[in-house]
Write a protein that holds these residues in place. Sequence first.
Motif, PDB file in Angstrom:
ATOM      1  N   UNK A 152       0.821  -1.221   0.000  1.00  0.00           N
ATOM      2  CA  UNK A 152       0.000   0.000   0.000  1.00  0.00           C
ATOM      3  C   UNK A 152       0.852   1.267   0.000  1.00  0.00           C
ATOM      4  N   UNK A 153       2.090   1.150   0.482  1.00  0.00           N
ATOM      5  CA  UNK A 153       2.952   2.320   0.591  1.00  0.00           C
ATOM      6  C   UNK A 153       3.226   2.985  -0.759  1.00  0.00           C
ATOM      7  N   UNK A 154       3.084   2.218  -1.829  1.00  0.00           N
ATOM      8  CA  UNK A 154       3.356   2.813  -3.139  1.00  0.00           C
ATOM      9  C   UNK A 154       2.132   3.531  -3.695  1.00  0.00           C
ATOM     10  N   UNK A 155       1.053   3.591  -2.908  1.00  0.00           N
ATOM     11  CA  UNK A 155      -0.218   4.147  -3.373  1.00  0.00           C
ATOM     12  C   UNK A 155      -0.648   3.514  -4.687  1.00  0.00           C
ATOM     13  N   UNK A 156      -0.886   2.211  -4.658  1.00  0.00           N
ATOM     14  CA  UNK A 156      -1.200   1.516  -5.906  1.00  0.00           C
ATOM     15  C   UNK A 156      -2.572   1.904  -6.445  1.00  0.00           C
ATOM     16  N   UNK A 157      -2.737   1.738  -7.746  1.00  0.00           N
ATOM     17  CA  UNK A 157      -4.062   1.912  -8.348  1.00  0.00           C
ATOM     18  C   UNK A 157      -4.785   0.568  -8.326  1.00  0.00           C
ATOM     19  N   UNK A 158      -3.998  -0.517  -8.394  1.00  0.00           N
ATOM     20  CA  UNK A 158      -4.572  -1.858  -8.294  1.00  0.00           C
ATOM     21  C   UNK A 158      -3.717  -2.668  -7.330  1.00  0.00           C
ATOM     22  N   UNK A 159      -4.387  -3.414  -6.462  1.00  0.00           N
ATOM     23  CA  UNK A 159      -3.668  -4.256  -5.515  1.00  0.00           C
ATOM     24  C   UNK A 159      -3.933  -5.723  -5.876  1.00  0.00           C
TER      25      UNK A 159
END
Lengths: 239, 291
Positions: A152-159
């Motif tokens: 989550x730290x990378x501020x994903x658009x899709x996990x």
Amino acid sequence: MLTLTDIHAGYGRTSVLNGISINVPRGQLVCLIGSNGAGKTTTMRVASGMLPVQSGRLALEQQPLDGLAAHHVQRHGVSHVPEGRRVFPSLSVLDNLEVGAYRRARFGLRAKIDDDLDRVFGYFPRLKERRQQLAGTLSGGEQQMLAMGRALMSRPRVLLLDEPSMGLSPKLVDDVFAAICELRSAGMTMLLVEQFAATALGVADYAYVMENGRIVLHGTAQQLKGDPAIRDAYLGKAH
Amino acid sequence: MQIVLQLCISGVSLGMIYAVIAFGYQLTYVTSKTLNFGQGEALALGALVGLSLSSWIGYWAMLPMVLLFGLAQGALVERLGVRPALKTRSEFGWIMATIAIGIIGKNMAETIWGKDDLKFPSPLPETPIIFGDGLRVMPMEILVLVGALAMMLLIELLSRRTLVGKAVVATADDREAASLMGINTGSMITLSYGLSSAVAALAGVLVAPLTLTGASMGVSLALKAFAVAIIGGLNSGMGVIVGGLLLGIAEQFTAFYLSTGYKDVPGLLMLLAVLAIRPTGLFGKTVIKKV
């Protein structure tokens, strides 16, 4: 948002995926179910660029991602929590999280990383207590929280979440799913591979069923839960 | 008693040279499971470049330049020799490739600096400092000890405190997972090769005033450092220091009490003993690889 179209992929000469197509719409939780060896993990590996496609297309919105190395795919906003957690054992919890934000941290956005840390600690308060501890000394459940927090730290658009409940006690499985539900309400787009099909269908919007490297069935989670064939094969008669 | 102390002191500075070269082997091993078998040539090139530079800009200004040279040289070795082998998943290609690049480097050095050994002028006075009742320590021996320790400490600090350092550690822990964090793990391996050669180059300029300087000066040093890396464990920083000191001191004692001809024997015996009893090295951690 994330689309896999007619993907063929495999290891060496062994083909594992024989033309699968999956669509993960924005803000939805899509789950992938199927027995062992059906190709679920391989699908996830393709989606994050860990495994190159032999043919087919991988795209995030209009951006084609096939042929890109994993670290480039990640930079486009696809974050993969791999099977078996794979935290960095010789780094502390905090360093694991910082490395999760590697790209943004490198380009001088350090101040914003503190916000993300707070957000991750909000989802997983345990990690805050253990932030100075080496990740290798965490319990399995804590490592799973760390693996998700790190992604989550990378501020994903899709996990992409591959078997987040594997090897965890029932109580911890509940904790992990509670976090997944929270993420879903926050609008996160997710693709989930899960062995507990019933639990997964309980939280998912849409689901795909895989067998032998093919999608054999797909539909809304509601539809699949009511499907007798699914009930017999994956949910157990008791459900 | 005094002779024992004297031998220990000489052994310590030699041992630190082994330790710092062995530390260089570890740097590339942890990130890529490969080693630069041209490490001895990297050391010799560093010393020769340092020799030329120091007559021009002076010894102390030369040190950072030699580190930069080592960084570039190591990165080149990785790009030319190791990356193609890793890419084609060639199990042993990198061994031949790094040896070959080492030989090329050695030949180039012989063309530029000649085949004869050169004298590296000592930056410090060449009269020993006398401690207590006649314990003689060369100032250069102290510089070797301090320089080698400082280099290892600096790299350790960089890897613990900086983001790029943490990314290197992450790559060493789990290369695939590191790439999922957006880390270009290939660059991290290049960086580790650069650092490894920088360490060797520094070892070269540190040891050169105590020995002779020439294209072949690194061969036996690098081989013994390799033994130290195996003795100490390829993944233990403490291990290479202890291993290096053990070997350095053992060699001095053998040379004094037996014969200089047997100087190389204790290291090889230690190597065989460690491989027989503790194959992961004295301080090595057994890594359980899940497949």
